[in-house]
Design an enzyme around this catalytic site. Structure first.
Site: not given
Ligand code: B3K
Ligand code: ZN
Length: 882
Positions: A304, A326
């Site tokens: 994060e 991601e």
């Molecule tokens: N970006 C968020 C995930 C969100 C999921 C939405 N269904 C956490 C992550 O990948 O860091």
């Molecule tokens: Zn992520």
């Protein structure tokens, strides 16, 4: 015929927004029943927008209570507002301010998207499309705005008021209320908006960036749990320092806040300056968290945090580009863990994860490219393919380019695209420009679904001292993609001579080959190595250099040779996996009997030698001693899968190995006790515990009463959760006579700690006994089970469907029917969790005919009953259509 509910969005239809929202001012007045949200949006037409183009804002389940444009109420004939959108028919063709007011009821929000209340705390989740549940907006990632947010609430109910960015002002708001004003100077898409209000404790620290910015750090959690945030905080500070060193990325605000909440649909969320976490990835103390929990916390905190650059400062143009942020961020968190812990062990863990989740997805009806071209429900695309395969693609790019060139590319990416909402094409272009290479063929990895199979053929000719190696790639059709093209992949390799050392060659022809890498970029590559004086054993795809399935005719002897001699630790592990997999597949095909006693014994000997090798790290050995999972075996079989045969074959092999190695296992178990105790999270103790508990599990798998006694004592006489869970896990996996009594004991010991309750739920759901389903169903039906908490639901039924292959796929179909009716039930409260659990059916078409029919009938019944959310109906339709 599809209903409107199932409408498809296509990448090819992407159009930039006709309007932009450079500035957002939000006022959020939190009240226990109804929360009022006032939004002042500074809106302007984008360049080229023709006058009178309607402004269409997204909304979801909203109720408009007032609307004004540039301060004057908007006439009823000038707009149309409903729960799912707001249209202003003919907005001014200049900058203007639209003011709307809506009322929300967060307490009734069980979907956990938008603003909701978790355990008394108001919090938000906006990615991907939750912001439209808070206010009418252009809720798409390519609309970037600066946010100023004023939150107000009752002082007692919510002494803590947080939003993105820096705190500007706070104070009294009259009537026992107070407020906080937050400003985030960095333009961001709405999915990164966050707000928290509640009565929370804090664990604080600080970090000074390389250029001297002082950052106040805080992790907020339930009162009384502050000390459980220490490890997460330590991981955060290490992440901040690592990103400066490895990627040259510094943090850019004066505060960084993390809030742990107990009801959360996934792991965590990277909202700018205000990460919100599922509490299971924050809270830890040795009595209740395992070593694996600590490792997860470290990597998710890092993940994060790393999004601040890869995701937040550079975001996605549209949701098709999800793996831009991601895949890259997973790659970054994997690299962080590799640098902080052990590179080889991390690689093994990641590949195990990939094969457990991504390979089955990629080989079934839900297969999709890392960069999909269409979706019905974007929430269903936060998948192992987008995340983990996305990371593998970045890793291959880094392997092709080498460390220096790769860093040059990422530097250029950050320089060129800072502040952009961009695409996979732009990402690849950066590396083309920085390295001068053509990446068009490599880029297909983002566009083609399916796991390529690489077939290896080899031959050594003594007379001419020539070694021939052929590699051919093939990717099976996946939904919507009948034909696949060859992709460029790096094959890291070495040739090993009879003495166990690398063997030399004088020249090589037939393709691009360097000292340690072959570039496989065609359907078939025929390489000839000259001057190879003895028969080499090839070690291919070292470090798992490409996410493929390798098929070779290598003998068991060559595999065990690699397991002993390969200089690449990953491939030593892989060789043992391959040797064990070959034995188990033979046995499954042989009606369930492990026929080849000699081969079984040779594998056990190799495992014993690995165990006793003082040059190997204990965490590595722990992985080396573990057999491929039932999911892996089912995946390798691909068709006519009978999970009960798979289960018994694997159990028999474990038993054989255990029996042959019992003394060695017991010796290792005893010796490691001194290093793993007393409990500490230091690397050496953690590694020792990993191996010691693996030895214990193997001993218990042998089925001897004295091993069960040893496990029972291990369970009882410990002060830490790692040892306790490992012992109980071994007992449950072998389902020894006192397994049920010990499960009951565990439940009683940790009564109200919900994160420990999750462990108990997962243990219950993973047991191999024939009563497993009845037990799981009874737990779910019991009045004390919290039916709306995602962690509880996933621990129980997610574990059952995803990992307990034999009990989920019971021959009578009861496992299937339980999961489909569970999904229908949960769908009414939380469609995202329901849809996720339903993906347990992703390999249903591979079962033998009886189970296949039973699975199909459970799925069909669900489809006919109807009344499903878009999330569930999308997964269901694709699973059935496959
Ligand atoms: N970006 C968020 C995930 C969100 C999921 C939405 N269904 C956490 C992550 O990948 O860091
Ligand atoms: Zn992520």
């Amino acid at each position: 015929m599809r209903t409107e509910n199932e409408q498809t969005t296509y990448l090819k239809d992407y159009k930039p927004s006709a309007y932009l929202i450079p500035k957002v001012e939000l006022r959020v007045e939190i009240e226990p029943k109804l929360t009022k949200v006032t939004a002042l949006l500074t809106i302007e037409p984008a360049e080229g927008t023709t006058p009178d183009t309607p402004l269409v804002l997204d909304g979801k389940a909203l109720e408009l209570t007032s609307i004004a444009l540039d301060g004057a109420p908007l006439g009823l004939d000038l707009f149309e507002a409903g729960p799912d959108g707001l249209t202003v028919f003919s907005p001014p063709s200049r900058r203007f301010v639209l003011e709307t007011e809506v009322m929300l009821s967060p307490e009734d929000n069980t979907e956990l998207m938008g603003l909701y209340r978790s355990n008394g705390v108001w919090c938000t989740q906006c990615e991907p499309e939750g912001f439209r549940r808070i206010t009418y907006f252009l809720d798409r990632p390519d609309v970037l705005s600066t946010y100023t947010v004023r939150v107000s609430a009752d002082k007692t109910l919510a002494p803590v008021l947080l939003a993105n960015g820096n705190l500007v002002e706070s104070g009294d708001d009259g009537d026992k209320r107070h407020f906080a004003l937050w400003h985030d100077p960095h333009p961001k898409p709405s999915y990164l908006f966050a707000l928290v209000a509640g009565d929370l404790g804090a664990y604080r620290d600080a970090f000074t960036t390389a250029s001297g910015r002082h950052v106040a750090l805080a992790i907020y959690c339930e009162h009384g749990k502050e000390d459980q945030c220490a490890y997460a905080m330590d991981a955060l500070k290490r992440s901040m320092a690592w990103d400066e060193k490895r990627f040259g990325r510094e943090y850019d605000l004066d505060v960084f806040n993390i809030v742990a909440v107990s009801d959360f649909n996934f792991g965590a969320m990277e909202n700018k300056g205000l990460n919100i976490f599922n509490d299971r990835y924050v809270l830890a103390r040795p009595e209740t968290a395992t070593d694996a929990d600590y490792a997860h916390i470290e990597s998710i905190i890092a993940h994060e945090y790393f999004h601040n650059w890869t995701g937040n400062r550079i975001t996605c143009r549209d949701w098709f580009q999800l793996c831009l942020k991601e895949g890259l961020t997973v790659f970054r968190d994997q690299e962080f863990t590799s640098d902080e812990r052990s590179r080889a062990v991390k690689r093994i863990e990641d590949v195990r994860g990939l094969r457990m989740a991504q390979f089955p997805e990629d080989g079934g009806p839900l297969a999709h490219p890392a960069r999909p071209a269409q979706f019905r429900e974007i929430n269903n695309f936060y998948t192992a393919t987008v995340y983990e395969k996305g990371a593998e693609i970045v890793r291959m790019l880094a392997t092709f380019l080498g460390e220096t060139e790769f860093r040059k590319g990422t530097d250029l990416y950050f320089e060129r695209h800072d502040g952009d909402a961009t695409t996979i094409e732009a990402w690849l272009k950066v590396f083309e420009d920085s390295s001068g290479r053509d990446l068009s063929q490599f880029g297909k990895w983002y566009l083609q679904a399916g796991t390529p199979t690489v077939t290896v053929e080899e031959d050594w000719d003594q007379e001419s001292q020539t070694y021939r190696l052929s590699l051919s790639q093939h990717t099976a059709p996946t939904p919507g993609q009948p034909d696949k093209q060859a992709m460029a992949m790096p094959v890291k390799f070495g040739l090993i001579g009879p003495n166990g050392n690398a063997t030399e060659w004088s020249s090589v022809s037939g393709g691009t080959v360097t000292n340690d890498m072959i570039v496989l970029d065609k359907d078939r590559l025929d390489l000839t190595f000259e001057g190879v004086s003895s028969r080499p054993v090839a070690s291919l795809f070292r470090g798992f250099s490409a996410p493929v399935r390798v098929v070779s005719k290598a003998s068991q002897a060559d595999r065990l040779f690699l397991a002993r001699h390969d200089s690449d630790p990953f491939n030593r592990w892989q060789a043992l996996q391959d040797a064990a997999m070959t034995l188990m597949l033979d046995a499954v095909r042989n009606g369930g009997q492990l026929a080849d006693k000699e081969a079984t014994s040779a594998l056990a000997t190799a495992l014993g030698d690995t165990l006793e090798n003082d040059n190997l790290d204990s965490a590595f050995k722990a992985h080396a001693m573990a057999l491929p999972s039932e999911v892996n075996i089912a995946q390798a079989l691909a068709k006519d899968v009978d999970p009960s045969v798979i289960h018994s074959v694997r159990r028999d092999l474990l038993k054989e190995i255990s029996t042959q190695l019992s003394h060695k296992l017991q010796d290792a178990y005893d010796a490691l006790g001194k290093i793993s105790n007393p409990y500490s999270i230091a690397a050496e103790a953690t590694r020792a515990r990993a191996l010691r508990t693996q030895c214990l599990a193997l001993l218990v798998a042998g089925g001897e009463a004295q091993s069960a006694d040893l496990a029972r004592a291990h369970y009882a006489d410990t002060d830490n959760m790692t040892d306790r869970m490992a012992a109980l896990g071994a007992i449950v996996a072998a389902w020894t006579p006192d397994a049920q009594a010990l499960l009951d004991d565990f439940r009683a010991r940790f009564g109200s700690d919900m994160l420990v309750y999750d462990k108990w739920l997962a243990l219950n759901a993973s047991a191999p006994d024939d009563k497993c389903l009845e037990r799981v169903a009874a737990i779910y039906a019991s009045p004390e089970f919290p039916k709306s908490n995602p962690n509880r639901l996933r621990s129980l039924v997610g574990t059952f469907g995803m990992t307990n292959v034999a009990q989920f796929a019971r021959i009578d179909g009861a496992g299937f029917r339980f999961v489909t009716s569970f999904c229908r039930d949960v769908d009414g409260r939380n469609p995202q969790v329901a849809a996720r659990v339903l993906t347990a059916f992703r390999s249903w078409a591979n079962y033998e005919p009886n189970r296949k029919a039973a699975a199909k009938s459970a799925l069909t019944l669900m489809a006919t009953a109807g009344g499903l959310s878009r999330n569930v109906s999308d997964i269901l339709t694709r699973t059935l259509e496959g």
